[in-house]
Scaffold this active site. Structure first.
Site: not given
Length: 165
Positions: A59, A61, A89, A92
């Site tokens: 992801h 992040e 999410c 993260c």
């Protein structure tokens, strides 16, 4: 969700995270971008590369955290701020906690992501609702006898050269 008064620099950095995400889509990546700004002003970008790298943890992040930690040669990003194009999410968020980030600032929310086909609602519900947890991913504790189950922690405690984190 907390909405706080942000500074002009927050808006500038957040706009950059959105631009990073938009450019990533143009390069066949996911519609997520992130920017970490350390206390001393260093900047580290991250983009979503889940499909490109076949890595569900890639992801934006997490990618930004990895870049910042690698460049600063530290797993502790205290004082840093994460600017991200979308609400992080649960993975993260947890990564941000482990990185000791000071703040997270995001633009689109989880509802906006769901409207675009990225519905993390089930993942948030996993932590909030035990019935969902059992149906999605059963997690079991097997109480092995001590010292078997705690052997790694005992070894950790006896290792003088360990690096606390």
């Amino acid at each position: 969700m907390t909405v706080q008064t942000n500074t002009r620099s927050d808006e500038v950095y957040l706009s950059r995270a959105i631009d990073i995400a938009t450019q990533n889509v143009r390069e066949q990546g996911g519609p997520f971008g992130a920017l970490i700004v350390t206390a001393d002003g260093q900047e580290f970008e991250g983009v979503n590369r889940v499909t490109a790298s076949l890595d569900p943890t890639a992801h934006a992040e997490v990618s930004a955290i990895r870049a910042a930690c690698s460049a600063t040669e530290s797993f502790d990003l205290s004082g840093a701020v994460l600017y991200t194009s979308c609400e992080p999410c649960p993975m993260c968020l947890a990564s941000s906690l482990w990185a000791r980030l000071d703040r997270i600032v995001f633009a689109a929310n989880r509802g906006d992501a769901a409207d675009a086909g990225f519905d993390d609602a089930a993942f948030y519900r996993f932590f909030d609702e035990p019935d969902v947890r059992q149906s999605m991913l059963p997690v079991s504790f097997i109480p092995l006898d001590d010292p078997t189950r705690t052997a790694p922690f005992i070894e950790w405690g006896n290792t003088a050269s360990r690096i606390e984190y």
